[in-house]
Enzyme design. Structure first.
Site, PDB file in Angstrom:
ATOM      1  N   ASN A 247     -24.573  23.075 -10.906  1.00 21.43           N
ATOM      2  CA  ASN A 247     -24.564  21.778 -11.575  1.00 21.43           C
ATOM      3  C   ASN A 247     -24.157  20.708 -10.572  1.00 21.43           C
ATOM      4  O   ASN A 247     -23.956  20.988  -9.387  1.00 21.43           O
ATOM      5  CB  ASN A 247     -23.627  21.795 -12.778  1.00 21.43           C
ATOM      6  CG  ASN A 247     -22.229  22.254 -12.400  1.00 21.43           C
ATOM      7  OD1 ASN A 247     -21.498  21.558 -11.705  1.00 21.43           O
ATOM      8  ND2 ASN A 247     -21.861  23.460 -12.841  1.00 21.43           N
TER       9      ASN A 247
ATOM     10  N   ASP B 254     -22.429  27.977 -18.094  1.00 20.57           N
ATOM     11  CA  ASP B 254     -22.379  28.654 -19.391  1.00 20.57           C
ATOM     12  C   ASP B 254     -23.193  29.944 -19.371  1.00 20.57           C
ATOM     13  O   ASP B 254     -22.943  30.856 -20.169  1.00 20.57           O
ATOM     14  CB  ASP B 254     -22.926  27.738 -20.488  1.00 20.57           C
ATOM     15  CG  ASP B 254     -22.048  26.519 -20.696  1.00 20.57           C
ATOM     16  OD1 ASP B 254     -20.808  26.661 -20.614  1.00 20.57           O
ATOM     17  OD2 ASP B 254     -22.587  25.421 -20.922  1.00 20.57           O
TER      18      ASP B 254
ATOM     19  N   LYS C 240     -34.723  38.231  -1.367  1.00 22.90           N
ATOM     20  CA  LYS C 240     -35.392  37.007  -1.806  1.00 22.90           C
ATOM     21  C   LYS C 240     -36.644  37.336  -2.608  1.00 22.90           C
ATOM     22  O   LYS C 240     -37.479  38.150  -2.194  1.00 22.90           O
ATOM     23  CB  LYS C 240     -35.766  36.156  -0.581  1.00 22.90           C
ATOM     24  CG  LYS C 240     -36.517  34.891  -0.929  1.00 22.90           C
ATOM     25  CD  LYS C 240     -36.934  34.132   0.319  1.00 22.90           C
ATOM     26  CE  LYS C 240     -37.795  32.921  -0.055  1.00 22.90           C
ATOM     27  NZ  LYS C 240     -38.275  32.198   1.142  1.00 22.90           N
TER      28      LYS C 240
ATOM     29  N   PHE D  25     -11.876  19.415 -20.019  1.00 23.46           N
ATOM     30  CA  PHE D  25     -12.771  18.306 -19.699  1.00 23.46           C
ATOM     31  C   PHE D  25     -14.083  18.507 -20.450  1.00 23.46           C
ATOM     32  O   PHE D  25     -14.525  19.634 -20.654  1.00 23.46           O
ATOM     33  CB  PHE D  25     -13.048  18.248 -18.199  1.00 23.46           C
ATOM     34  CG  PHE D  25     -12.077  17.397 -17.429  1.00 23.46           C
ATOM     35  CD1 PHE D  25     -12.488  16.221 -16.818  1.00 23.46           C
ATOM     36  CD2 PHE D  25     -10.755  17.770 -17.322  1.00 23.46           C
ATOM     37  CE1 PHE D  25     -11.599  15.435 -16.108  1.00 23.46           C
ATOM     38  CE2 PHE D  25      -9.852  16.990 -16.618  1.00 23.46           C
ATOM     39  CZ  PHE D  25     -10.277  15.814 -16.017  1.00 23.46           C
TER      40      PHE D  25
ATOM     41  N   LYS E  17     -14.675  20.172 -29.254  1.00 25.77           N
ATOM     42  CA  LYS E  17     -14.279  21.067 -28.159  1.00 25.77           C
ATOM     43  C   LYS E  17     -12.763  21.222 -28.115  1.00 25.77           C
ATOM     44  O   LYS E  17     -12.243  22.320 -27.897  1.00 25.77           O
ATOM     45  CB  LYS E  17     -14.792  20.515 -26.834  1.00 25.77           C
ATOM     46  CG  LYS E  17     -14.556  21.431 -25.641  1.00 25.77           C
ATOM     47  CD  LYS E  17     -15.264  20.911 -24.398  1.00 25.77           C
ATOM     48  CE  LYS E  17     -15.132  21.890 -23.254  1.00 25.77           C
ATOM     49  NZ  LYS E  17     -15.873  21.418 -22.038  1.00 25.77           N
TER      50      LYS E  17
ATOM     51  N   LYS F 279     -11.392  25.031 -28.589  1.00 23.24           N
ATOM     52  CA  LYS F 279     -10.815  25.667 -27.406  1.00 23.24           C
ATOM     53  C   LYS F 279      -9.289  25.655 -27.412  1.00 23.24           C
ATOM     54  O   LYS F 279      -8.657  26.102 -26.462  1.00 23.24           O
ATOM     55  CB  LYS F 279     -11.329  24.953 -26.141  1.00 23.24           C
ATOM     56  CG  LYS F 279     -12.859  24.827 -26.051  1.00 23.24           C
ATOM     57  CD  LYS F 279     -13.545  26.153 -25.822  1.00 23.24           C
ATOM     58  CE  LYS F 279     -15.066  26.014 -25.822  1.00 23.24           C
ATOM     59  NZ  LYS F 279     -15.614  25.551 -24.555  1.00 23.24           N
TER      60      LYS F 279
END
Length: 412
Positions: free
Chosen positions: A209, A278, A288, A322, A336, A340
């Protein structure tokens, strides 16, 4: 706040060097032990004897003038300091410090110290506004230095503008705030996660990300500067990690989960700023993959939800999560927070200009079980980190004993 503290004062070569006499006097009257290092230029504006008389301590000007054969002076001074103040700080000294130059007693000592640094610039208005000076000051701020803003008015060079050394009383106040901040989390054990995890498809391809790690690094720095013992678990990052913390590298989500959960029971505060994948590929190819068909299907499976697991295992730790969102920020953040079992959740809209992953700034909102706690405008990530850690420190129960028990351990 200053009683019994050792303050290292660096005085550089500007006309404002004469104000160092008042600053030394104020520091000494406040109960501080003041060690003074003067540059050659500073000694042309005010004599070392004047500052020695006021501080009742030797004044250092020459790297090679070793007054005590039992120690190396610049290392001894660097190690003893509870805080370092540079007043006045010229553009030249700021540039040397930003680039790690050490060619005199002051710059050599500054390169050796790990004490908090307070800089009071003083220079011509155009020198202060020059892009090179602005860049150097930003570099030092990113490393944790703090500034006492110069005043505006008539300068010695004849110009009118920003560049006058702050008054000694303002410098003293800023120093007390700096040292006071270091007591907010004194002795607390803080764990911070940072960066973006990497999930390999094959040796050259992976899923990740946009997280740069800058926000997490800034939080670790802020916690360190407030006196905490900081453990930083970092995945892939694009910034220089802070010094003075325990750094643990964990590339994948599973590696990060194991590193965090192994240490969780010993922590009092956990700030999970990392962007953890996730999902991960079900199959990781050893070689490869070659281009063959028109389409390639990669099957993914869920990774461990680290924040949820921390919330489940929580036994007295203060847990901060976060949430990087692109829409309905408040709804997603509160959901959240509850799911959590977080104590506090920091949310931002990464689609908003200035609040994304790669930049030096952020725009965030804080939520707890009662809803919105604070909404901060566009700020540097360092400022966001400081405000966040101050908020956390204020929320800790007085005399909290910290985490306990044996709920940690490696991920099974």
């Amino acid at each position: 706040m200053l009683q019994g503290k050792t303050i290292l004062l660096g005085v550089t070569g500007g006309i404002a060097a004469y104000k160092a006499a008042t600053l030394v006097s104020r520091l000494t009257q406040a109960g501080a032990r003041v060690d003074v290092i003067m540059t050659e230029g500073a000694a042309r504006f005010i004599t070392p004897l004047a500052l020695q008389t006021l501080s009742r301590r030797p004044v250092y000007t020459d790297t090679f003038d070793e007054q005590n054969p039992a120690v190396v002076s610049h290392i001894d001074l660097a190690d003893r300091a509870d805080a370092v103040v540079i007043a006045p700080a010229t553009a030249n000294l700021i540039a040397k410090l930003a680039h790690g130059l050490a060619d005199d007693m002051l710059s050599t000592t500054l390169l050796a110290t790990t004490a908090p640094l307070l800089i009071a610039p003083a220079m011509n208005v155009h020198m202060y506004a020059h892009p090179a000076t602005a860049h150097n000051m930003r570099v030092l701020e990113e490393r944790g230095a703090r500034y006492v803003e110069p005043g505006e008015g008539q300068l010695a060079c004849g110009y009118v503008g920003k560049g006058r050394l702050a008054e000694p009383e303002a410098i003293l106040f800023a120093l007390e705030r700096l040292l006071g901040r270091r007591q907010l989390l004194a002795g607390k054990r803080v764990l911070v996660t940072a960066g973006g995890t990497v999930e390999r498809i094959d040796p050259v391809r992976y899923l990740t990300n946009d997280s740069s790690g800058r926000m997490g690094f800034a939080i670790a720095e802020a916690a360190r500067d407030m006196g905490a013992q900081v453990t930083l678990v970092a995945a892939r990052t694009q910034a220089q990690p802070p010094t003075g913390v325990e750094l643990i590298r964990a590339e994948t989500a599973e590696a990060m989960a194991e590193a965090v959960l192994q240490r969780y029971a010993q922590m009092e505060i956990v700030v999970k700023a990392a962007a953890v994948a996730d999902y991960r590929p079900v199959q990781r190819h050893a070689q490869k993959l070659k281009k063959t068909e028109e389409r390639l299907v990669v099957e993914l499976e869920r990774t461990t939800d680290i924040l949820a697991e921390l919330g489940r295992r929580k036994r007295g730790q203060y847990l901060v999560g976060f949430a990087a969102e692109t829409n309905d920020v408040e709804r997603h953040a509160l959901d959240k927070l509850k799911r959590k079992n977080c104590d506090l959740l920091v949310a931002n809209n990464v689609a908003e200009a200035g609040a994304g992953f790669h930049g030096e700034t952020n725009i965030v909102q804080l939520y707890d079980g009662g809803g919105l706690v604070a909404s901060w405008p566009l700020l540097s990530k360092r400022e966001v980190a400081e405000r966040l850690m101050q908020e956390i420190a204020a929320r800790l129960p007085a005399g909290a004993a910290g985490a306990r028990g044996d709920e940690g351990g490696a991920l099974e």
